[in-house]
Design a protein around this motif. Structure first.
Motif, PDB file in Angstrom:
ATOM      1  N   TYR A   1      -9.396 -42.980  40.400  1.00 36.08           N
ATOM      2  CA  TYR A   1     -10.602 -42.928  39.573  1.00 36.08           C
ATOM      3  C   TYR A   1     -11.718 -43.716  40.232  1.00 36.08           C
TER       4      TYR A   1
ATOM      5  N   PRO B   1     -12.278 -39.431  36.829  1.00 33.37           N
ATOM      6  CA  PRO B   1     -11.197 -38.956  37.698  1.00 33.37           C
ATOM      7  C   PRO B   1     -11.727 -38.446  39.038  1.00 33.37           C
TER       8      PRO B   1
ATOM      9  N   TYR C   1     -11.072 -38.212  31.932  1.00 32.94           N
ATOM     10  CA  TYR C   1     -11.601 -39.567  32.060  1.00 32.94           C
ATOM     11  C   TYR C   1     -10.670 -40.531  31.332  1.00 32.94           C
TER      12      TYR C   1
END
Length: 169
Positions: free
Chosen positions: A52, A107, A113
């Motif tokens: 991420y 991501p 997310y």
């Protein structure tokens, strides 16, 4: 800054950590297993797992505490709107007793997310969730999810792994 996480057994994840002593890895336990999490400029040491970009971060991750991850799938068309919503947030949780850390994670692959918060205890999180500040921060959110949520968001929770737990296993 980036964040990386993967799941596995405590023993397996600790072996990975031992090979990378220069990286501070946090271990979190849930009913489903153990999650390893760390933040770094770019180095991904996990052969599988998720990567991420940290869009927003406040506070500091701690060795002890309770972690709540709100996993939110967002369509490609909705990503800009969704991110703006968080960039314009009031940071209300950050001021609550027991708050430790907040991370808004985009991501690197996929569309889910993660909104990560860490609290000193589960009780501190529950106090936040039941507070007027929480209601105010989430007001105006329709009971029906926005069209840019292709799937229902889901929450995962963890307790930070404490090394003395290893002796009991």
């Amino acid at each position: 800054m980036k964040a990386f996480m993967t799941i596995g057994t405590v023993d397996f994840l600790q072996k990975i950590a031992a090979k990378h002593e220069e990286i501070h890895i946090y271990f979190m336990n849930s009913k489903e297993g153990t999650l390893a999490y760390y933040e770094d400029e770019s180095k991904n040491i996990f052969s599988s797992g998720k990567a991420y970009e940290i869009i927003i971060g406040s506070g500091y991750m701690e060795e002890k505490g309770y972690v709540v991850m709100n996993n939110i799938p967002v369509t490609d068309d909705g990503k800009a709107i969704f991110e703006d919503r968080f960039k314009n947030r009031q940071n209300v949780a950050d001021k609550m007793p027991g708050f430790q850390a907040f991370r808004f994670l985009r991501p690197m692959k996929g569309n889910t997310y993660v909104v990560l918060t860490q609290w000193k205890s589960e009780k501190d999180f529950e106090n936040w969730k039941n507070s007027e500040a929480f209601k105010k921060a989430h007001q105006g959110q329709a009971s029906k999810p926005p069209a840019y949520f292709p799937n229902k968001p889901f929450i995962t929770t963890y307790h930070m792994h404490e090394p003395e737990e290893d002796e009991d296993q």
